[in-house]
Design a protein around this motif. Structure first.
Motif, short mmCIF file in Angstrom:
data_model
loop_
_atom_site.label_atom_id
_atom_site.label_comp_id
_atom_site.label_asym_id
_atom_site.label_seq_id
_atom_site.Cartn_x
_atom_site.Cartn_y
_atom_site.Cartn_z
N LEU A 1 0.84 -1.21 0.00
CA LEU A 1 0.00 0.00 0.00
C LEU A 1 0.87 1.24 0.00
CD1 LEU A 1 -2.32 -1.02 2.98
CD2 LEU A 1 -2.25 -1.99 0.72
N CYS A 2 2.16 1.08 0.15
CA CYS A 2 3.03 2.16 0.58
C CYS A 2 4.13 2.42 -0.44
CB CYS A 2 3.60 1.74 1.94
SG CYS A 2 4.68 2.90 2.73
N THR A 3 5.03 1.48 -0.62
CA THR A 3 6.18 1.75 -1.47
C THR A 3 6.37 0.70 -2.56
OG1 THR A 3 7.60 0.59 0.06
CG2 THR A 3 7.42 2.95 0.33
N ALA A 4 5.33 -0.08 -2.84
CA ALA A 4 5.44 -1.05 -3.94
C ALA A 4 5.81 -0.31 -5.22
CB ALA A 4 4.13 -1.80 -4.11
N THR A 5 5.26 0.88 -5.40
CA THR A 5 5.56 1.62 -6.63
C THR A 5 6.98 2.17 -6.63
OG1 THR A 5 3.23 2.18 -6.84
CG2 THR A 5 4.79 3.50 -8.12
N ALA A 6 7.49 2.55 -5.46
CA ALA A 6 8.88 3.00 -5.40
C ALA A 6 9.77 1.88 -5.90
CB ALA A 6 9.26 3.38 -3.97
N ALA A 7 9.55 0.67 -5.37
CA ALA A 7 10.36 -0.48 -5.78
C ALA A 7 10.16 -0.76 -7.26
CB ALA A 7 9.99 -1.70 -4.95
N ALA A 8 8.90 -0.74 -7.71
CA ALA A 8 8.63 -1.07 -9.12
C ALA A 8 9.29 -0.05 -10.04
CB ALA A 8 7.12 -1.11 -9.35
N ALA A 9 9.21 1.23 -9.68
CA ALA A 9 9.78 2.26 -10.56
C ALA A 9 11.30 2.14 -10.62
CB ALA A 9 9.38 3.65 -10.06
N LEU A 10 11.92 1.81 -9.48
CA LEU A 10 13.37 1.63 -9.48
C LEU A 10 13.75 0.40 -10.31
CD1 LEU A 10 13.99 2.51 -5.72
CD2 LEU A 10 14.67 3.90 -7.69
N SER B 1 2.79 -2.15 -10.21
CA SER B 1 3.25 -2.35 -8.83
C SER B 1 2.21 -3.04 -7.97
CB SER B 1 3.58 -1.00 -8.20
OG SER B 1 2.40 -0.24 -8.02
N LYS B 2 0.98 -3.13 -8.43
CA LYS B 2 -0.14 -3.70 -7.67
C LYS B 2 -0.44 -2.89 -6.41
CE LYS B 2 0.74 -7.07 -10.58
NZ LYS B 2 0.13 -7.00 -11.92
N GLN B 3 -0.03 -1.64 -6.39
CA GLN B 3 -0.34 -0.78 -5.25
C GLN B 3 -1.78 -0.26 -5.39
OE1 GLN B 3 2.74 1.89 -4.16
NE2 GLN B 3 1.48 3.08 -2.77
N PRO B 4 -2.56 -0.39 -4.32
CA PRO B 4 -3.96 0.05 -4.43
C PRO B 4 -4.10 1.57 -4.60
CG PRO B 4 -3.53 -0.86 -2.24
CD PRO B 4 -2.27 -1.03 -3.03
N ILE B 5 -5.25 1.95 -5.15
CA ILE B 5 -5.52 3.34 -5.50
C ILE B 5 -6.26 4.01 -4.34
CG2 ILE B 5 -6.78 4.81 -7.12
CD1 ILE B 5 -6.49 2.47 -9.16
#
Ligand SMILES: Nc1nc2c(c(=O)[nH]1)N[C@H]1C(S)=C(S)[C@@H](COP(=O)(O)OP(=O)(O)OC[C@H]3O[C@@H](n4cnc5c(=O)[nH]c(N)nc54)[C@H](O)[C@@H]3O)O[C@H]1N2
Ligand SMILES: Nc1nc2c(c(=O)[nH]1)N[C@H]1C(S)=C(S)[C@@H](COP(=O)(O)OP(=O)(O)OC[C@H]3O[C@@H](n4cnc5c(=O)[nH]c(N)nc54)[C@H](O)[C@@H]3O)O[C@H]1N2
Ligand SMILES: [Mo]
Length: 840
Positions: A173-182, A761-765
């Protein structure tokens, strides 16, 4: 020394400095009323736990109780400063309602039980399901708030011992996108930049990041630059008038959900004006041509319409970014909790790649973390990654991991990417996951669409274990509740967003029978009888330092190399940035300084995903990009959000944070100064929207989406027209009646949010949903109780009492005389030097 009400003045006193100069020291401290520094029995080394900044501090102990905290002057992260949550939040540790004994559900109710009874029940249920259904019946949902040692142990138990692929954290919910973008841009997780980049930057761009409220000490660093000579320009992309927006040179208040369009517009301007570094691109990057083609479709005039921002403001932002000599960017939830999260975050990386702004002082991108230990959840593989940034679809990586753990390669599931949390909840809903072990997170308040979550967690066929320090809304739904020790009561390490590792040592005993999370995981492993290939116990350590030593071996040679660290070294030097190995014994300030990335197919953490569908790329597709050591530019077209406002639900609803609370408030609402600063939920609306609907400050409203409704008082704030904001902090544990709203409106923002996620990233919206409002009751003359010092500042400040903590919130600030601060060396010549000891 001065005394400052740090509720009224969250960022404290300015210590201005100029570009390339060392950030001056200011030592903040707060001790319980009546306790003076000389009364303190001992000071115990730690760092802050209520955000990702990693502020180093000492815990004050008197008569075996925590009585306060003091920032560490010599630490590279905070140079002594602390934020309001750091200063006051520790008081929750001694709350009378801490969990002190395990609880077991009997006849529908939770009753106290001994550890043996509770753990036998947990282990025997797990064993039964393993026999009946196999490892896929078992799921783990952990946190970004435990310690590295705990995550690594949990990852070993789950991936290597039980063999389930269902392991994730609230980091989803938090930093999945940070990891995915990196991973998409640099082929591997890990932040290129360093906090010291703020000391050098001439332009600082914040994308969907309210740093002023969520990393208050980092923002203090920016404020000190802004108060000094040659201040940087600041660019803020946020639909609300946050304190960042107020300090910004350019504020782009874009319509929610339009970040990809905005980024494409900025990149369009940058490329069109030739503000690019051709040499860097040809030497270190692949994929530029596609980007050029794609952003060609996004001239600023078109983007201005999509985003509803002035064309001139877009041009000015692009000019500042395009002509910056040292550009620093940060990205957070306004980008990450969106329908095209990774696509948008990757465009920020792309700006740095086309401008060649990486690896030099002042040129960093921070794909931010939020939680204090989220980085470790990712590194250790407790969150849908594998330990040491290993690639689940590279057999050689799995073999290496199996060797370290002394298990069979086939025992580590790697037939597909580890299951993400949103999918795990779906499996529970469908009945294939039958056992869920939750540690350090409160999904009954923090996940989207709470009515659904409560019904999933409440099912009889699902056995729910909750390991927490309080009887949270989630714990109230559990079959077994395990009382944990927390920060200050246990030892471990954690790593902040700029890769700085801190050691946090045990200061006092936990209350009652509460036990460190590590001890509980070890107990679970022993009761399950988990063994390695030779029949020896799978988990080979019994204490935090042993776990850390185990992790060092697992990380050796990987990008997040900890092999050169030790507890003693962290004690001696304070925070140190990984990678830290034989070659870099003092750590590494910036990675990718030489323009070489972890992207060769045999070393990369991920082969990447399709930006639109999220489908994983095959090794062959990845090789075709020819990244061999180069960074990868990925372009993306803009799509509108899936649930746009319409006639019945005319507003964009967005949700997020306030400075004074942390998440579901289990700690901050138990600290009196913080609770009083933001005592109840509110909703923000613009002045124009309020006037046109004949609504005013303090009116009681019902906010609804198709999924549920919330009741909150109105704060007329500087938010953009057409948008509502709800803080997501307010659940039900401190309301009469317990864990849910019953039939009427609730107060948790997530009653309203949507079950949907970013495909990559599967991070929820959490940042967009279509909503409507209805008036329930006129305010009379009572304003809402939202803070006035933050983004929720009222447009008519005179009508609302100013947020202040009074004498109960007076903290000390000590600013050493000029010159003394210089003993912290300026970072920035690319070389990392350790700070001198004892500046205070
Ligand atoms: N005080 C405090 N600090 C915290 C926390 C806390 O709970 N309280 N939690 C920590 C954690 S875990 C995290 S993840 C971080 C989060 O830190 P932030 O990401 O800074 O916090 P948020 O309030 O979630 O969201 C940031 C901003 O996104 C904006 N936004 C909303 N929609 C959009 C959009 O469509 N586009 C853009 N560009 N912006 C949008 C919101 O207006 C908001 O100001 O904070 C950490 N620090
Ligand atoms: N609408 C909306 N929803 C959101 C967000 C948003 O912006 N908007 N943000 C999302 C984000 S970024 C995040 S990070 C999540 C956070 O969501 P959660 O993780 O659910 O929130 P917390 O309140 O931090 O929950 C942590 C739990 O761990 C317990 N705890 C604290 N310390 C310890 C410890 O040492 N050991 C154990 N075992 N337990 C401990 C606390 O008491 C608490 O119950 O919320 C997400 N949800
Ligand atoms: Mo977060």
């Amino acid at each position: 020394m001065s005394r400052v009400d740090r509720i009224a003045e969250p960022w404290g006193t300015r210590t201005p400095y100029g570009p390339g100069e060392p950030w001056p020291v200011r030592v903040d401290s707060f001790l319980r009323e009546g306790v003076r520094e000389e009364d303190v029995d001992r000071w115990v080394r730690s760092a802050s736990i209520l955000h990702s900044n990693g502020d180093a501090l000492d815990i004050a102990v008197k008569d075996e109780r925590v009585v306060g905290v003091r920032g560490r002057a010599e630490d590279r992260v905070n140079h002594g400063r602390l934020g309001p949550k750091d200063l006051y939040g520790w008081q929750a540790n001694h709350s009378p309602d801490r969990l002190t004994r395990p609880l077991v559900r009997e006849g529908g109710r939770l009753a106290e039980a001994g550890w043996d009874t509770a753990m036998d029940l947990v282990a025997s249920r797990a064993k039964e399901l393993l026999d009946e259904q196999g490892p896929s019946a078992i799921g783990f949902y952990t946190s970004g708030q435990l310690f590295l040692e705990e995550y690594y142990t949990l990852a070993l138990i789950a991936h290597g011992g039980i063999g389930t692929n269902h392991v994730d954290g609230n980091t989803r919910l938090c930093t999945a996108t940070a990891a995915a973008a990196l991973k998409e841009s640099f082929a591997c997780d890990g932040q290129p930049g360093s906090y010291t980049d703020l000391d050098h930057a001439d332009v600082i761009a914040l994308y969907g990041h309210n740093m002023a409220e969520t990393q208050t000490v980092l923002w203090t660093r920016v404020l000190d630059r802004l108060a000094g000579p040659n201040p940087p320009a600041v660019i803020c992309v946020d639909p609300r008038e946050t304190p960042v927006a107020r300090a910004a040179t350019v504020h782009l208040a874009n319509r929610p959900g339009t970040n990809v369009a905005l980024m494409n517009g900025l990149l369009h301007e940058i490329i069109e004006h030739g503000w690019i570094d051709e040499r860097y691109l040809s030497d270190h990057v692949v994929g530029f041509e596609e980007l050029e083609r794609r952003v060609g479709e996004y001239p600023v005039e078109r983007v201005a319409k999509i985003c509803d921002v002035p064309v001139d403001a877009l041009r000015e932002a692009a000019r500042l970014i395009g002509t910056a000599r040292r550009l620093m960017s940060t990205v957070l939830q306004g980008f990450y909790q969106a329908h095209q999260a990774t696509a948008a975050a990757v465009q920020v990386n792309n700006i740095h790649l086309v401008r060649g702004m990486l690896g030099r002082p002042g040129c960093g991108v921070l794909q931010m973390n939020g939680q204090p230990t989220a980085q470790n959840t990712r590194e250790c593989g407790a969150d849908g990654d594998l330990p040491g940034f290993r690639n689940w679809s590279n057999d050689a990586h799995i073999q290496e991991l199996a060797g370290i753990w002394n298990v069979d390669t086939l025992d580590i599931p790697h037939y597909s990417p580890p299951t993400h949390a949103m999918q795990m909840f779906r499996y529970m809903e469908e009945g294939s996951i039958r056992f869920l072990y939750v540690s350090g997170t409160n999904p009954a308040v923090s996940l989207p669409e709470l009515r659904r979550i409560r019904s999933i967690l409440g099912q009889d066929r699902l056995f729910v274990v909750v390991q927490d320090i309080f009887l949270s809304e989630t714990a109230q739904l559990a079959d077994v509740v395990l009382p944990a020790a927390t920060w200050g009561e246990k030892t471990g390490t954690f790593t902040n967003v700029d890769r700085t590792v801190h050691l946090s040592e045990k200061a006092v005993e936990p209350p009652g029978e509460a036990r460190p999370d590590l001890d509980i995981f070890l107990d679970f492993a022993h009761r399950l009888g988990l063994k390695d290939r030779d029949g020896a116990p799978l988990v080979k350590w019994s204490d935090p330092e042993g776990a850390f030593e185990g992790w060092k071996e697992c990380s050796r040679g990987r990008p997040c190399d900890y092999s050169g660290l030790s507890y003693d070294k962290l004690r001696e030097h304070g925070g140190i940035q990984w990678p830290c190995d034989e070659e870099h014994p003092d750590g590494t300030e910036r990675i990718y300084a030489d323009g070489a990335f972890w992207s060769a197919p045999q070393v990369c953490e991920s082969y990447g995903r399709d930006m639109i569908t999220g489908a994983p790329l095959s090794p062959t597709e990845y090789r075709a990009l020819n990244p061999e050591g180069k960074a990868v530019i990925k372009a993306a077209e803009f799509f509108p959000p899936h649930e746009p406002p319409g006639e019945d639900f005319p507003f964009w609803l967005t949700t997020g944070r306030t400075l004074y609370h942390f998440h579901t408030r289990t700690k901050t609402a138990r600290a009196p100064q913080l609770r009083r600063a933001a005592p109840e939920v509110w909703v923000e609306m613009s002045e124009g929207d309020a006037e046109s609907r004949d609504l005013g400050e303090g009116d009681l409203l019902e906010i609804a989406t198709v999924r549920g409704s919330v009741r909150a008082r109105l704060r007329v704030s500087g938010i953009r027209d057409g948008v509502l904001f709800l803080p997501f902090h307010y659940g039900y544990w401190d309301e009469p009646g317990g864990h849910g709203p019953g039939d009427g409106p609730g107060r948790a923002a997530n009653e309203l949010t949507i079950t949907d996620w970013d495909p990559v990233s599967k991070q929820p919206i959490f940042k967009t949903a279509a909503a409507r409002v209805a008036l329930l009751e006129r305010a009379g003359r009572v304003p809402s109780k939202a803070p006035t010092t933050t983004a929720s500042r009222p447009v008519a400040p005179s009508a609302v009492p100013a947020t202040a903590g009074g004498s109960a919130a007076e903290a000390d600030e000590r600013i050493p005389p000029a010159g003394a601060g210089e003993r912290i060396p300026p970072a920035g010549d690319g070389e990392r030097r350790l700070p001198a000891e004892g500046v205070s």
